[in-house]
Design an enzyme around this catalytic site. Sequence first.
Site, PDB file in Angstrom:
ATOM      1  N   GLY A   4     -10.450  -4.247  18.105  1.00 47.18           N
ATOM      2  CA  GLY A   4      -9.001  -4.092  17.921  1.00 47.18           C
ATOM      3  C   GLY A   4      -8.450  -3.001  18.834  1.00 47.18           C
ATOM      4  O   GLY A   4      -9.059  -1.945  18.972  1.00 47.18           O
TER       5      GLY A   4
ATOM      6  N   ASP B 274      -8.949   2.651  12.119  1.00 51.89           N
ATOM      7  CA  ASP B 274      -9.510   2.729  10.760  1.00 51.89           C
ATOM      8  C   ASP B 274     -10.161   4.094  10.485  1.00 51.89           C
ATOM      9  O   ASP B 274     -10.342   4.465   9.325  1.00 51.89           O
ATOM     10  CB  ASP B 274     -10.562   1.630  10.557  1.00 51.89           C
ATOM     11  CG  ASP B 274      -9.945   0.244  10.458  1.00 51.89           C
ATOM     12  OD1 ASP B 274      -8.720   0.141  10.336  1.00 51.89           O
ATOM     13  OD2 ASP B 274     -10.708  -0.744  10.502  1.00 51.89           O
TER      14      ASP B 274
ATOM     15  N   ARG C 174      14.043  -0.174  -7.127  1.00 51.52           N
ATOM     16  CA  ARG C 174      12.902  -1.094  -7.101  1.00 51.52           C
ATOM     17  C   ARG C 174      11.555  -0.391  -6.976  1.00 51.52           C
ATOM     18  O   ARG C 174      11.483   0.797  -6.659  1.00 51.52           O
ATOM     19  CB  ARG C 174      13.031  -2.024  -5.888  1.00 51.52           C
ATOM     20  CG  ARG C 174      14.028  -3.122  -6.066  1.00 51.52           C
ATOM     21  CD  ARG C 174      14.209  -3.861  -4.751  1.00 51.52           C
ATOM     22  NE  ARG C 174      15.074  -5.009  -4.930  1.00 51.52           N
ATOM     23  CZ  ARG C 174      15.672  -5.653  -3.953  1.00 51.52           C
ATOM     24  NH1 ARG C 174      15.521  -5.258  -2.705  1.00 51.52           N
ATOM     25  NH2 ARG C 174      16.438  -6.695  -4.202  1.00 51.52           N
TER      26      ARG C 174
ATOM     27  N   GLY D 193      -7.046  -1.344   7.286  1.00 56.41           N
ATOM     28  CA  GLY D 193      -8.229  -0.533   6.973  1.00 56.41           C
ATOM     29  C   GLY D 193      -9.304  -1.470   6.461  1.00 56.41           C
ATOM     30  O   GLY D 193      -9.271  -1.850   5.294  1.00 56.41           O
TER      31      GLY D 193
ATOM     32  N   GLU E 185      -5.564  -2.816   2.840  1.00 58.37           N
ATOM     33  CA  GLU E 185      -5.948  -4.241   2.893  1.00 58.37           C
ATOM     34  C   GLU E 185      -7.400  -4.487   2.483  1.00 58.37           C
ATOM     35  O   GLU E 185      -7.770  -5.586   2.086  1.00 58.37           O
ATOM     36  CB  GLU E 185      -5.740  -4.795   4.302  1.00 58.37           C
ATOM     37  CG  GLU E 185      -6.652  -4.118   5.320  1.00 58.37           C
ATOM     38  CD  GLU E 185      -6.655  -4.740   6.710  1.00 58.37           C
ATOM     39  OE1 GLU E 185      -5.922  -5.700   6.950  1.00 58.37           O
ATOM     40  OE2 GLU E 185      -7.418  -4.236   7.554  1.00 58.37           O
TER      41      GLU E 185
ATOM     42  N   ARG F  89      -0.802  -0.685  14.934  1.00 60.18           N
ATOM     43  CA  ARG F  89      -1.701  -0.567  16.092  1.00 60.18           C
ATOM     44  C   ARG F  89      -0.954  -0.448  17.411  1.00 60.18           C
ATOM     45  O   ARG F  89      -1.557  -0.121  18.435  1.00 60.18           O
ATOM     46  CB  ARG F  89      -2.637  -1.784  16.144  1.00 60.18           C
ATOM     47  CG  ARG F  89      -3.655  -1.823  15.051  1.00 60.18           C
ATOM     48  CD  ARG F  89      -5.037  -2.196  15.540  1.00 60.18           C
ATOM     49  NE  ARG F  89      -5.099  -3.339  16.380  1.00 60.18           N
ATOM     50  CZ  ARG F  89      -5.688  -4.502  16.056  1.00 60.18           C
ATOM     51  NH1 ARG F  89      -6.247  -4.635  14.879  1.00 60.18           N
ATOM     52  NH2 ARG F  89      -5.727  -5.488  16.901  1.00 60.18           N
TER      53      ARG F  89
HETATM   54  O1  F6P Z   1      -9.545  -2.653  14.356  1.00 58.35           O
HETATM   55  C1  F6P Z   1      -9.645  -2.622  12.955  1.00 58.35           C
HETATM   56  C2  F6P Z   1      -8.545  -3.421  12.345  1.00 58.35           C
HETATM   57  O2  F6P Z   1      -7.328  -2.821  12.728  1.00 58.35           O
HETATM   58  C3  F6P Z   1      -8.658  -3.559  10.847  1.00 58.35           C
HETATM   59  O3  F6P Z   1      -8.059  -2.527  10.142  1.00 58.35           O
HETATM   60  C4  F6P Z   1      -8.017  -4.907  10.606  1.00 58.35           C
HETATM   61  O4  F6P Z   1      -8.533  -5.502   9.445  1.00 58.35           O
HETATM   62  C5  F6P Z   1      -8.399  -5.671  11.824  1.00 58.35           C
HETATM   63  O5  F6P Z   1      -8.523  -4.732  12.863  1.00 58.35           O
HETATM   64  C6  F6P Z   1      -7.411  -6.739  12.257  1.00 58.35           C
HETATM   65  O6  F6P Z   1      -7.950  -7.420  13.331  1.00 58.35           O
HETATM   66  P1  F6P Z   1      -7.190  -8.439  14.268  1.00 58.35           P
HETATM   67  O7  F6P Z   1      -6.357  -7.643  15.217  1.00 58.35           O
HETATM   68  O8  F6P Z   1      -8.269  -9.183  14.956  1.00 58.35           O
HETATM   69  O9  F6P Z   1      -6.339  -9.293  13.369  1.00 58.35           O
END
Ligand code: F6P
Length: 338
Positions: free
Chosen positions: A11, A127, A162, A170, A221, A272
């Site tokens: 990622g 993460d 709400r 994560g 997550e 990200r």
């Molecule tokens: O790189 C780790 C992460 O950001 C995790 O937290 C997440 O579950 C995963 O990548 C998501 O991956 P992708 O970008 O392949 O959907």
Amino acid sequence: MKTVAILTGGGDCPGLNPAIYGATKYAIKNGIKVLGIIEGWKGMLERDFIVLNEDSISDIMGQGGTILGTSRTNPFSREGGAATVKDTFETLSINGLLTAGGDDTLGVSAKLSEMGLPIVGIPKTMDNDLLGTDFTFGFDSAATVAIDAVMRLRDTAKSHRRVMVLEVMGRHAGWVGLYAGLGGYADYTLIPERDLNWGELIEAVESAHKKRKHAIVVVSEGVKLSESNGTEFDEFGHENLAKRDVGQRVADTIAKKTGLVTRSAKLGHIERGGPPTLFDRILGLRSGVTAMRWLIEGKTGVMTAMQRNEIIEVPLSIVAQGNRNVGQDWVELLEVIE
Ligand code: F6P
């Protein structure tokens, strides 16, 4: 040493470009040619690369993502993959390789370096769950976005009286959820390292709502609400956790048990993207420069770990030993503010 290569795998996260910048600058200053491998291990299998020079890196320090592209390709899950990577070293006359990645990319790096390939790893992941290092770049930027999201949700939660539930990324560890919950003073934070206790969660939500007419819950997550219902897996065998929708499911349960109006938001990949924070820029830069220096000095099979604000050498094999999870002392800190 005449030619070195650098790749980014897994990622993406903010801080990768500062690492590429630092590594390339250091190599050029030492008269070494740098190849940028395209899309992680995929580029090593397909011999897809660019030459990195002053021009190609001049403006990347403040950019999110990675200029090299990335993928979740695993050479060990492809027939003859490791041998092809080895051939690529010879064909492109690569004397050493820098790999910036998380547990998957660095796990592959560890195995290849045991097979004799000269590799130095650069730990990265939003993460923040890699063993051997106190922090990985990407995490600070992601947690900063997550806290901003909590504060935005608080505004709308307040106005509508709400309960708002925020789901953050994560995979194995709840670091982003933890920091977002602490920094955004959430009323309850659910992370994989905390036992799932619906009674406690509902009580916290009801009491917050009674006092302030709104409540905020952060959910990681990676939390397991029941058996996995994921359907998508990558080459490393990881489930696509976003499909489990834990935030929405927690919101539904809160609404059912309390009768309060509840909404959920999933932050996902927004965490990200975007420019690296100051912390991630500097950590990325230091890691890139140090990794390149070590490679030139002939070191291999190690990664640039950060411990007590020093960049130190840790064997790549450490990443295969598990994940760095949130300790119970942190969970106790959450309990203080809830
Ligand atoms: O790189 C780790 C992460 O950001 C995790 O937290 C997440 O579950 C995963 O990548 C998501 O991956 P992708 O970008 O392949 O959907």
